[in-house]
Design an enzyme around this catalytic site. Structure first.
Site, PDB file in Angstrom:
ATOM      1  CG  MET A  64      29.316  39.631  35.166  1.00 27.66           C
ATOM      2  SD  MET A  64      28.429  38.142  34.618  1.00 27.66           S
ATOM      3  CE  MET A  64      28.938  38.052  32.897  1.00 27.66           C
ATOM      4  CG  ASN A  65      33.867  43.035  37.612  1.00 32.20           C
ATOM      5  OD1 ASN A  65      32.856  43.685  37.879  1.00 32.20           O
ATOM      6  ND2 ASN A  65      34.853  42.893  38.492  1.00 32.20           N
ATOM      7  CG  ASP A  66      36.584  40.060  39.308  1.00 35.58           C
ATOM      8  OD1 ASP A  66      36.661  40.646  38.216  1.00 35.58           O
ATOM      9  OD2 ASP A  66      37.318  40.322  40.267  1.00 35.58           O
ATOM     10  CD1 TRP A  90      33.986  47.230  38.153  1.00 34.61           C
ATOM     11  CD2 TRP A  90      34.311  49.263  39.016  1.00 34.61           C
ATOM     12  NE1 TRP A  90      34.379  47.058  39.461  1.00 34.61           N
ATOM     13  CE2 TRP A  90      34.588  48.294  40.020  1.00 34.61           C
ATOM     14  CE3 TRP A  90      34.446  50.609  39.336  1.00 34.61           C
ATOM     15  CZ2 TRP A  90      34.996  48.643  41.296  1.00 34.61           C
ATOM     16  CZ3 TRP A  90      34.842  50.967  40.610  1.00 34.61           C
ATOM     17  CH2 TRP A  90      35.124  49.983  41.577  1.00 34.61           C
ATOM     18  CD1 TRP A 125      34.313  45.982  45.268  1.00 34.00           C
ATOM     19  CD2 TRP A 125      36.519  46.243  45.299  1.00 34.00           C
ATOM     20  NE1 TRP A 125      34.570  47.282  44.905  1.00 34.00           N
ATOM     21  CE2 TRP A 125      35.924  47.466  44.909  1.00 34.00           C
ATOM     22  CE3 TRP A 125      37.912  46.182  45.394  1.00 34.00           C
ATOM     23  CZ2 TRP A 125      36.681  48.602  44.604  1.00 34.00           C
ATOM     24  CZ3 TRP A 125      38.666  47.313  45.090  1.00 34.00           C
ATOM     25  CH2 TRP A 125      38.054  48.510  44.699  1.00 34.00           C
ATOM     26  CB  SER A 126      36.541  39.393  43.861  1.00 39.25           C
ATOM     27  OG  SER A 126      36.016  39.801  42.623  1.00 39.25           O
ATOM     28  NE  ARG A 191      42.262  44.614  43.993  1.00 35.19           N
ATOM     29  CZ  ARG A 191      43.164  45.583  43.983  1.00 35.19           C
ATOM     30  NH1 ARG A 191      43.387  46.297  45.082  1.00 35.19           N
ATOM     31  NH2 ARG A 191      43.866  45.853  42.884  1.00 35.19           N
ATOM     32  CD  GLU A 246      43.099  43.291  40.451  1.00 34.67           C
ATOM     33  OE1 GLU A 246      42.392  44.136  41.004  1.00 34.67           O
ATOM     34  OE2 GLU A 246      43.071  43.075  39.224  1.00 34.67           O
ATOM     35  CG  ASP A 282      45.767  45.944  38.916  1.00 26.81           C
ATOM     36  OD1 ASP A 282      44.813  45.901  38.127  1.00 26.81           O
ATOM     37  OD2 ASP A 282      46.001  46.914  39.647  1.00 26.81           O
TER      38      ASP A 282
END
Length: 583
Positions: A64-66, A90, A125-126, A191, A246, A282
Site C-alpha cells: 500500500m502507498n498513497d 510496488w 495512480w494517485s 500526475r 508529486e 520526489d
C-alpha cells in the site's frame, strides 16, 4: 410474463443500450482485474506478525502507498489508496477502497478504480475527490496509457443513493487532460490531480504536479463543466531546482482558530483566509508546505515572507511520511490530513511478512496563531480506543535517570507527558552551523549528555534496554548570554532493533515553543510505528521500528532524563489501546 416485468426488462435494455460503453467496458475490466488478483505471485502473510499494527490503517496483505481521494459522503468517510493486489512490492496499482463512520474502524470494499481502458491500462495512480455543488462526488486520477504517458481521468459513482459508493464508472471522454506537442507537458512527470475548487468566475481549478528539467511546478487547469479542461498559461507556483512535485495539495485555512475551511471557500464575512500549498518532493521523499496568499485573479500562489517552496520549507512530518492528502470534513468542520508511512525493513522482509505500508492516524490540521506554521493533532476519535489509564504526577527526573511506566500494554499505547525544565541558563550554546535538526540529533544521539537534555520517552524498549526507540527534547541557548532558546525534538532509532538490515535513521525537528512553558510530548505507539507530537503538534515525527526482543508483552515504556540538569514530569498519562476493527 407480467406487464410490469416486461416493462422493467424494456427499460433495462434501453438503459443498457444507452450506456453500452460502460457495460461492455466494465465487464472487460473485471476480467482484467480477476487475472490480476489471481496471480500465483500473491503471497499470504506469514502467521507470525509481531509488526502488524493494532489501530493504524493497513490492508490485510500486500503493498500500500498513497492515500487517495479521502472524503465524507452521506455521513460515511471514504479512504481510497494505492494498492498492489499481487504482492508486497510496488506494482499493478489499483484504487483500493474502505469506509468508516469514525476514521478509525474501517470496512473494505472491492477496488473502486482499476486498469481497464487505454487511458489507464498500465496503472491507476494517485488523485483526489471533489464534492460538486449538488453533492455529487467525482474523482480525478492519473492513468498510465499504453505509451506509459501520464494522463488525467475522471470517475464517478454509479449509484449516488449508495452511501458506500461501492461501484464507480469512468467517463468515455477520458483522458480529460493529457500531454501533447502543443502544451509541452512532460509526459513522464504529470500526475496526482488535487481536489478542485471554484473561482469567482464559476470555473473550476485543479493543479497537477509536474517538472520541466529541474523546475518543479503545479500546472493549473480550468473548466466550466468539470469535463472539458483548459491548461492555464502559467502554473499556480513553481520552483527552479526542486525537481518533480508529486501529490500536490492546495487548500485554505482560517487565519485564526482551528476550524476547517471548505476548499472552494472565499471565507466568511470578516474572516481572514490564508492558503497552504503542499508538495511531495520526489527527490527527497518528504512532504513540504508553504503558507501564503492566493491571487484569485491571476491564479497565482504567493508564499509569505520567509517561505520558499523547496527542500528548505517546513514539513508536515520530519520522519517517514509521504504523499499526504487532506480533505474538508463537513460533519466536524475540520480539515483532516492523511499520510503514508512506508517500511524501514528490507524488501525481503516485506515479502516474507506479506505486506508493506501503513497510513498514519488521521490528523486534524490548522494554522497556528503565529501564522507561520501548521498544527497537527490526532483526530479525537482515536481516543475512543483508550482503555486502562496510568497517571503519574509531579515526578522529578534527576540527571541520568529513568522511570518505568507500569500497567499499560507498552507495544500498543497512547502516551502524553508534560515536562518542565529547570535552570534554563544551564543550557548549552548551539553551534552557529547547526541549522539542520536531523544532523543535530544524529551527532548528539541519546547517549550524549548536554546541559538540558536529552529527556523524553523510551518506547518499544526491551527489559534490559538492548533495544529501544527514544523520542526526546534538547534545549540550547541561541547565543551566549542570550535569553532566547532553541528546542530540538529527536526520534532516535539507532537502538530500535538488534536486526542490522533495518533503516535506523535518526530524525529531528525544531520546535517553535518557549521552553519557559511546559513542554508536551505525545506518542502513539503501535508495534512497528511511533508517531510523536512535540509542543502540542508543532513538530511531528513518525518512525518505523522492528524490535526483536521488545515485542508484545515484552515491550516496556520509560520516561527518562540523561541531561546534566533535573527535569520535572508535571504529568504523564498512558493508555493501553484497543485494536481498531480494520478488515
Amino acid at each position: 410474463m407480467t406487464k410490469e416485468v416486461c416493462s422493467y426488462i424494456g427499460l433495462w435494455l434501453l438503459f443498457t443500450l444507452l450506456l453500452s460503453n460502460y457495460v461492455v467496458d466494465l465487464e472487460a475490466s473485471h476480467h482484467v482485474y480477476n487475472r490480476l488478483t489471481q496471480s500465483s505471485n500473491t503471497k499470504s502473510p506469514s502467521v507470525n506478525q509481531p509488526y502488524r499494527t493494532g489501530f493504524h490503517f493497513q490492508p490485510p496483505k500486500n503493498w500500500m502507498n498513497d492515500p487517495n481521494g479521502p472524503m465524507i459522503y452521506k455521513g460515511i468517510y471514504h479512504l481510497f489508496y494505492q494498492w498492489n493486489p499481487k504482492g508486497a512490492v510496488w506494482g499493478n496499482i489499483v484504487w483500493a477502497h474502505s469506509t468508516s463512520t469514525d476514521l478509525i474502524n474501517w470496512n473494505p470494499h472491492p477496488p473502486a478504480i482499476f486498469p481497464s481502458e487505454p487511458f489507464d491500462i498500465n496503472g491507476c495512480w494517485s488523485g483526489s475527490a471533489t464534492i460538486l455543488p449538488d453533492g455529487k462526488p467525482v474523482i480525478l486520477y492519473t492513468g498510465i496509457d499504453p505509451k506509459n504517458q501520464q494522463v488525467q481521468n475522471i470517475a464517478e459513482p454509479k449509484d449516488l443513493s449508495d452511501p458506500y459508493l461501492v461501484e464507480w464508472k469512468k467517463s468515455p471522454l477520458n483522458p480529460l487532460m493529457a500531454p501533447d506537442a502543443v502544451n509541452g507537458i512532460n509526459a513522464s512527470s504529470f500526475r496526482d490531480p488535487t481536489t478542485a475548487w471554484l473561482g469567482h468566475d464559476k470555473k473550476w481549478r485543479v493543479i497537477i504536479g509536474s517538472k520541466i528539467h529541474r523546475r518543479g511546478l503545479a500546472i493549473t487547469y480550468t473548466s466550466k463543466d468539470f469535463l472539458k479542461w483548459e491548461k492555464s498559461p502559467e502554473p499556480l507556483h513553481y520552483d527552479d531546482g526542486s525537481g518533480m512535485w508529486e501529490c500536490p495539495d492546495f487548500f485554505p485555512v482560517t487565519r485564526f482558530g482551528s476550524k476547517g475551511v471548505e476548499t472552494s471557500s472565499f471565507g466568511e464575512p470578516n474572516e481572514v483566509l490564508k492558503h497552504v500549498l503542499k508538495i511531495s518532493l520526489d527527490d527527497t521523499k518528504h512532504d513540504y508546505y508553504t503558507i501564503g496568499t492566493y491571487d484569485r485573479v491571476g491564479d497565482k500562489f504567493v508564499p509569505d515572507k520567509g517561505f520558499k517552496m523547496d527542500g528548505t520549507a517546513p514539513r508536515y512530518d520530519y520522519g517517514k511520511y509521504y504523499a499526504s492528502k487532506t480533505f474538508y470534513d463537513s460533519a466536524k468542520n475540520r480539515r483532516v490530513l492523511w499520510g503514508w508511512t512506508n517500511e524501514s525493513s528490507s524488501v525481503e522482509d516485506d515479502v516474507e511478512k506479506g505486506w508493506s505500508g501503513i497510513q498514519t492516524i488521521p490528523r486534524k490540521i490548522w494554522l497556528d496563531r503565529s501564522g507561520k506554521q501548521l498544527i497537527q493533532w490526532p483526530v479525537r476519535e482515536v481516543e475512543r480506543l483508550r482503555m486502562k489509564q496510568v497517571n503519574l504526577r509531579n515526578k522529578v527526573l534527576n540527571s541520568r535517570s529513568r522511570l518505568e511506566v507500569y500497567g499499560v500494554t507498552a507495544a500498543q499505547a497512547d502516551v502524553e507527558v508534560l515536562f518542565r525544565v529547570r535552570d534554563l541558563e544551564k543550557a548549552d550554546v548551539i553551534e552557529p552551523s547547526w541549522t539542520d535538526p536531523q544532523l543535530i540529533c544524529s551527532k548528539m544521539n541519546m547517549s550524549v549528555k548536554s546541559g538540558l537534555g536529552p529527556f523524553g520517552l523510551m518506547v518499544l524498549a526491551s527489559k534490559n534496554l538492548e533495544e529501544y526507540t527514544s523520542v526526546y527534547f534538547r534545549i540550547f541557548k541561541a547565543h551566549q548570554n542570550s535569553n532566547k532558546y532553541v528546542v530540538v525534538m529527536c526520534s532516535d532509532q539507532s537502538r530500535s532493533s538488534l536486526e542490522e538490515d533495518n533503516d535506523k535513521t535518526t530524525y529531528g525537528a525544531f520546535v517553535d515553543i518557549n521552553p519557559r512553558q511546559p513542554l508536551s510530548l505525545r506518542a502513539l505507539i503501535d508495534h512497528s510505528v511511533v508517531e510523536s507530537f512535540g509542543g502540542r503538534g508543532r513538530a511531528c515525527i513518525t518512525s518505523r521500528v522492528y524490535p526483536k526482543l521488545a515485542i508484545g508483552k515484552k515491550s516496556h515504556l520509560f520516561a527518562f532524563n540523561y541531561g546534566s540538569q533535573s527535569v520535572d514530569v508535571l504529568s504523564l498519562s498512558a493508555w493501553s489501546m484497543k485494536s481498531a476493527q480494520i478488515s
